[in-house]
Write a protein that holds these residues in place. Structure first.
Motif, PDB file in Angstrom:
ATOM      1  N   LEU A 218      72.518 -45.863  10.167  1.00  0.00           N
ATOM      2  CA  LEU A 218      72.938 -45.983  11.563  1.00  0.00           C
ATOM      3  C   LEU A 218      72.923 -47.447  12.008  1.00  0.00           C
ATOM      4  CD1 LEU A 218      73.675 -44.497  14.209  1.00  0.00           C
ATOM      5  CD2 LEU A 218      71.224 -44.386  14.710  1.00  0.00           C
ATOM      6  N   ILE A 219      71.962 -48.229  11.497  1.00  0.00           N
ATOM      7  CA  ILE A 219      71.856 -49.643  11.864  1.00  0.00           C
ATOM      8  C   ILE A 219      72.893 -50.492  11.126  1.00  0.00           C
ATOM      9  CG2 ILE A 219      70.339 -51.648  11.830  1.00  0.00           C
ATOM     10  CD1 ILE A 219      69.565 -49.524  13.875  1.00  0.00           C
ATOM     11  N   VAL A 220      73.093 -50.198   9.851  1.00  0.00           N
ATOM     12  CA  VAL A 220      73.927 -51.064   9.010  1.00  0.00           C
ATOM     13  C   VAL A 220      75.407 -50.713   9.109  1.00  0.00           C
ATOM     14  CG1 VAL A 220      74.363 -51.801   6.633  1.00  0.00           C
ATOM     15  CG2 VAL A 220      72.014 -51.458   7.433  1.00  0.00           C
ATOM     16  N   MET A 221      75.732 -49.421   9.061  1.00  0.00           N
ATOM     17  CA  MET A 221      77.135 -48.998   9.029  1.00  0.00           C
ATOM     18  C   MET A 221      77.702 -48.940  10.442  1.00  0.00           C
ATOM     19  SD  MET A 221      77.682 -48.915   5.956  1.00  0.00           S
ATOM     20  CE  MET A 221      77.169 -48.555   4.301  1.00  0.00           C
ATOM     21  N   THR A 222      78.127 -50.073  10.938  1.00  0.00           N
ATOM     22  CA  THR A 222      78.611 -50.164  12.314  1.00  0.00           C
ATOM     23  C   THR A 222      80.056 -49.700  12.454  1.00  0.00           C
ATOM     24  OG1 THR A 222      79.204 -52.486  11.901  1.00  0.00           O
ATOM     25  CG2 THR A 222      77.027 -52.047  12.843  1.00  0.00           C
ATOM     26  N   LYS A 223      80.785 -49.588  11.342  1.00  0.00           N
ATOM     27  CA  LYS A 223      82.175 -49.128  11.383  1.00  0.00           C
ATOM     28  C   LYS A 223      82.223 -47.638  11.067  1.00  0.00           C
ATOM     29  CE  LYS A 223      84.021 -53.599   9.885  1.00  0.00           C
ATOM     30  NZ  LYS A 223      84.826 -54.299   8.849  1.00  0.00           N
ATOM     31  N   THR A 224      82.977 -46.901  11.866  1.00  0.00           N
ATOM     32  CA  THR A 224      83.016 -45.447  11.696  1.00  0.00           C
ATOM     33  C   THR A 224      83.639 -45.026  10.372  1.00  0.00           C
ATOM     34  OG1 THR A 224      85.123 -45.387  12.914  1.00  0.00           O
ATOM     35  CG2 THR A 224      83.093 -45.058  14.185  1.00  0.00           C
ATOM     36  N   ASP A 225      84.546 -45.830   9.827  1.00  0.00           N
ATOM     37  CA  ASP A 225      85.190 -45.465   8.573  1.00  0.00           C
ATOM     38  C   ASP A 225      84.341 -45.831   7.352  1.00  0.00           C
ATOM     39  OD1 ASP A 225      85.515 -48.145   9.139  1.00  0.00           O
ATOM     40  OD2 ASP A 225      87.473 -48.301   8.159  1.00  0.00           O
ATOM     41  N   HIS A 226      83.136 -46.365   7.586  1.00  0.00           N
ATOM     42  CA  HIS A 226      82.218 -46.683   6.499  1.00  0.00           C
ATOM     43  C   HIS A 226      80.931 -45.866   6.628  1.00  0.00           C
ATOM     44  CE1 HIS A 226      84.956 -50.083   6.186  1.00  0.00           C
ATOM     45  NE2 HIS A 226      84.440 -50.372   5.013  1.00  0.00           N
ATOM     46  N   ALA A 227      81.017 -44.706   7.217  1.00  0.00           N
ATOM     47  CA  ALA A 227      79.828 -43.877   7.445  1.00  0.00           C
ATOM     48  C   ALA A 227      79.399 -43.188   6.159  1.00  0.00           C
ATOM     49  CB  ALA A 227      80.108 -42.838   8.524  1.00  0.00           C
ATOM     50  N   THR A 228      78.108 -42.930   6.057  1.00  0.00           N
ATOM     51  CA  THR A 228      77.587 -42.097   4.989  1.00  0.00           C
ATOM     52  C   THR A 228      77.570 -40.640   5.459  1.00  0.00           C
ATOM     53  OG1 THR A 228      75.327 -42.489   5.757  1.00  0.00           O
ATOM     54  CG2 THR A 228      76.170 -43.952   4.035  1.00  0.00           C
ATOM     55  N   LEU A 229      77.194 -39.729   4.581  1.00  0.00           N
ATOM     56  CA  LEU A 229      77.241 -38.307   4.938  1.00  0.00           C
ATOM     57  C   LEU A 229      76.350 -37.954   6.133  1.00  0.00           C
ATOM     58  CD1 LEU A 229      77.422 -36.676   1.401  1.00  0.00           C
ATOM     59  CD2 LEU A 229      79.200 -36.681   3.155  1.00  0.00           C
ATOM     60  N   PRO A 230      75.090 -38.425   6.202  1.00  0.00           N
ATOM     61  CA  PRO A 230      74.290 -38.097   7.397  1.00  0.00           C
ATOM     62  C   PRO A 230      74.932 -38.598   8.689  1.00  0.00           C
ATOM     63  CG  PRO A 230      72.858 -38.854   5.631  1.00  0.00           C
ATOM     64  CD  PRO A 230      74.271 -39.094   5.183  1.00  0.00           C
ATOM     65  N   LEU A 231      75.571 -39.778   8.648  1.00  0.00           N
ATOM     66  CA  LEU A 231      76.250 -40.278   9.843  1.00  0.00           C
ATOM     67  C   LEU A 231      77.507 -39.466  10.141  1.00  0.00           C
ATOM     68  CD1 LEU A 231      76.018 -44.169   9.487  1.00  0.00           C
ATOM     69  CD2 LEU A 231      74.598 -42.647  10.854  1.00  0.00           C
ATOM     70  N   TRP A 232      78.190 -39.040   9.100  1.00  0.00           N
ATOM     71  CA  TRP A 232      79.413 -38.246   9.286  1.00  0.00           C
ATOM     72  C   TRP A 232      79.130 -36.952  10.026  1.00  0.00           C
ATOM     73  CZ3 TRP A 232      79.983 -33.481   6.774  1.00  0.00           C
ATOM     74  CH2 TRP A 232      81.209 -32.842   6.987  1.00  0.00           C
ATOM     75  N   LEU A 233      77.946 -36.374   9.842  1.00  0.00           N
ATOM     76  CA  LEU A 233      77.616 -35.124  10.527  1.00  0.00           C
ATOM     77  C   LEU A 233      77.642 -35.279  12.045  1.00  0.00           C
ATOM     78  CD1 LEU A 233      74.713 -33.587   8.397  1.00  0.00           C
ATOM     79  CD2 LEU A 233      77.010 -32.666   8.716  1.00  0.00           C
ATOM     80  N   ARG A 234      77.486 -36.505  12.537  1.00  0.00           N
ATOM     81  CA  ARG A 234      77.522 -36.713  13.986  1.00  0.00           C
ATOM     82  C   ARG A 234      78.903 -36.426  14.573  1.00  0.00           C
ATOM     83  NH1 ARG A 234      75.793 -42.439  15.699  1.00  0.00           N
ATOM     84  NH2 ARG A 234      77.518 -42.929  14.302  1.00  0.00           N
ATOM     85  N   SER A 235      79.929 -36.426  13.732  1.00  0.00           N
ATOM     86  CA  SER A 235      81.289 -36.209  14.246  1.00  0.00           C
ATOM     87  C   SER A 235      81.476 -34.810  14.810  1.00  0.00           C
ATOM     88  CB  SER A 235      82.309 -36.458  13.125  1.00  0.00           C
ATOM     89  OG  SER A 235      82.134 -35.533  12.062  1.00  0.00           O
ATOM     90  N   PHE A 236      80.569 -33.885  14.512  1.00  0.00           N
ATOM     91  CA  PHE A 236      80.681 -32.524  15.039  1.00  0.00           C
ATOM     92  C   PHE A 236      80.092 -32.410  16.445  1.00  0.00           C
ATOM     93  CE2 PHE A 236      80.831 -31.906  10.443  1.00  0.00           C
ATOM     94  CZ  PHE A 236      81.950 -31.104  10.327  1.00  0.00           C
ATOM     95  N   SER A 237      79.542 -33.492  16.939  1.00  0.00           N
ATOM     96  CA  SER A 237      78.957 -33.472  18.282  1.00  0.00           C
ATOM     97  C   SER A 237      79.450 -34.687  19.049  1.00  0.00           C
ATOM     98  CB  SER A 237      77.424 -33.502  18.198  1.00  0.00           C
ATOM     99  OG  SER A 237      76.846 -33.544  19.482  1.00  0.00           O
ATOM    100  N   SER A 238      79.844 -34.470  20.287  1.00  0.00           N
ATOM    101  CA  SER A 238      80.313 -35.568  21.130  1.00  0.00           C
ATOM    102  C   SER A 238      79.903 -35.294  22.568  1.00  0.00           C
ATOM    103  CB  SER A 238      81.828 -35.739  21.025  1.00  0.00           C
ATOM    104  OG  SER A 238      82.500 -34.606  21.556  1.00  0.00           O
ATOM    105  N   GLU A 239      80.058 -36.320  23.401  1.00  0.00           N
ATOM    106  CA  GLU A 239      79.672 -36.183  24.802  1.00  0.00           C
ATOM    107  C   GLU A 239      80.676 -35.358  25.602  1.00  0.00           C
ATOM    108  OE1 GLU A 239      79.213 -40.091  26.278  1.00  0.00           O
ATOM    109  OE2 GLU A 239      77.426 -40.553  25.075  1.00  0.00           O
ATOM    110  N   THR A 240      81.879 -35.233  25.080  1.00  0.00           N
ATOM    111  CA  THR A 240      82.939 -34.558  25.847  1.00  0.00           C
ATOM    112  C   THR A 240      83.217 -33.130  25.381  1.00  0.00           C
ATOM    113  OG1 THR A 240      84.615 -35.503  24.363  1.00  0.00           O
ATOM    114  CG2 THR A 240      84.059 -36.750  26.361  1.00  0.00           C
ATOM    115  N   SER A 241      82.562 -32.681  24.297  1.00  0.00           N
ATOM    116  CA  SER A 241      82.810 -31.326  23.795  1.00  0.00           C
ATOM    117  C   SER A 241      81.517 -30.740  23.255  1.00  0.00           C
ATOM    118  CB  SER A 241      83.878 -31.336  22.691  1.00  0.00           C
ATOM    119  OG  SER A 241      83.456 -32.128  21.593  1.00  0.00           O
ATOM    120  N   ALA A 242      81.508 -29.420  23.147  1.00  0.00           N
ATOM    121  CA  ALA A 242      80.323 -28.742  22.637  1.00  0.00           C
ATOM    122  C   ALA A 242      80.160 -29.000  21.137  1.00  0.00           C
ATOM    123  CB  ALA A 242      80.423 -27.238  22.904  1.00  0.00           C
TER     124      ALA A 242
END
Length: 281
Positions: A218-242
């Motif tokens: 989370l600290i190192v991978m500041t670009k969304t297209d360079h995310a690792t799998l644990p960071l990628w899981l965040r894409s299923f949650s956002s502030e605008t949708s359930a």
């Protein structure tokens, strides 16, 4: 059957029942993760839980597998984990050999320093680590994240392998040297083959630590297209949708497959390695 034997049988039965209960407690979160991944979205928030997802759906898994970001994150995690496992075991092994087989001034202090490093909270280093990688232009790179993960894995690997090496008598190497082997040759021909369980155990720990790493990524991978799998899981949650819990569980189940496969392939060697490494060190 004597009364003593009956007591032992009764005690063993109680312990076995407790072990089964503890195993069920550990297994239930994994079962619930897989179960939820097959439950249709319309039924996820029902008041009555479904313990058997019949008829079930593969929609969540197909959605994950069709996501290009999943494959990108998978490649990133695989690259970082491969680099860290190889280098952590290599550097930790060399440091463990030095701390176990060689006598030099400050050897005890070195081992104590390794233990102290493990006690430092990772959060206390985040700012300095970020600034360091920023100055070196290593943010959002495999090299940058691998470097930080190595810093957390090498001390533990060194401490773990030192216990294995201490448990192997140095007289075995001395006997090989008497027969004509060099110091290095005696170590690689006699001691190294006996360290197989230790190397496997340390590799598994390095793999788990890096594969599941979230905070450093989370600290190192500041670009969304360079995310690792644990960071990628965040894409299923956002502030605008359930939160898409079906997608989260399906993604988590797929991420867990390499871990489960690794444990199934090395669990016997790892168990013997943990016991052997705990004897001395």
């Amino acid at each position: 059957m004597t009364s003593a034997r009956r007591r032992r049988t009764r005690r063993r039965s109680v312990l076995n029942a407790l072990a089964v209960l503890a195993a069920l407690v550990w297994v239930f979160p994994v079962y619930w993760m897989v179960n939820t991944a097959f439950v249709p979205t319309s039924e996820l928030f029902g008041l009555t839980p479904k313990f058997v997802p019949f008829p079930g759906t593969f929609k969540h898994f197909s959605g994950v597998l069709q996501d290009d970001k999943f494959w990108s994150a998978l490649r990133m995690s695989a690259a970082v984990t491969s680099v860290v496992v190889v280098l952590a075991v290599l550097f930790g092994f060399m440091a463990a050999v030095a701390a176990s087989r060689f006598r030099f001034k400050g050897r005890g202090a070195l081992v104590m320093l390794v233990i102290v490093v493990q006690m430092l909270p990772a959060e206390a280093l985040f700012i300095s680590q970020f600034r360091m990688l920023d100055d070196w232009n290593l943010l959002s790179t495999v090299t940058g994240l691998s470097l930080l993960c190595l810093g957390g894995n090498v001390p533990f690997t060194m401490w773990l392998l030192r216990g294995f090496i201490d448990n192997i008598p140095a007289e075995l190497e001395e006997a090989a040297m008497v027969d004509g082997c060099s110091r290095v040759g005696a170590f690689f021909r006699v001691t190294l083959p006996l360290l197989g369980p230790g190397l496997i155990t340390s590799s598994v720990f390095a793999f788990l630590h890096t594969w599941n790493e979230y905070n450093l990524a989370l600290i190192v991978m500041t670009k969304t297209d360079h995310a690792t799998l644990p960071l990628w899981l965040r894409s299923f949650s956002s502030e605008t949708s359930a939160t898409d819990w079906g997608g989260v569980m399906a993604g988590s189940a797929l991420i867990a497959i390499p871990v489960i496969a690794l444990f199934m392939s090395v669990h016997s060697r790892m168990s013997s390695g943990l016991v052997a490494g705990a004897v001395k060190g």
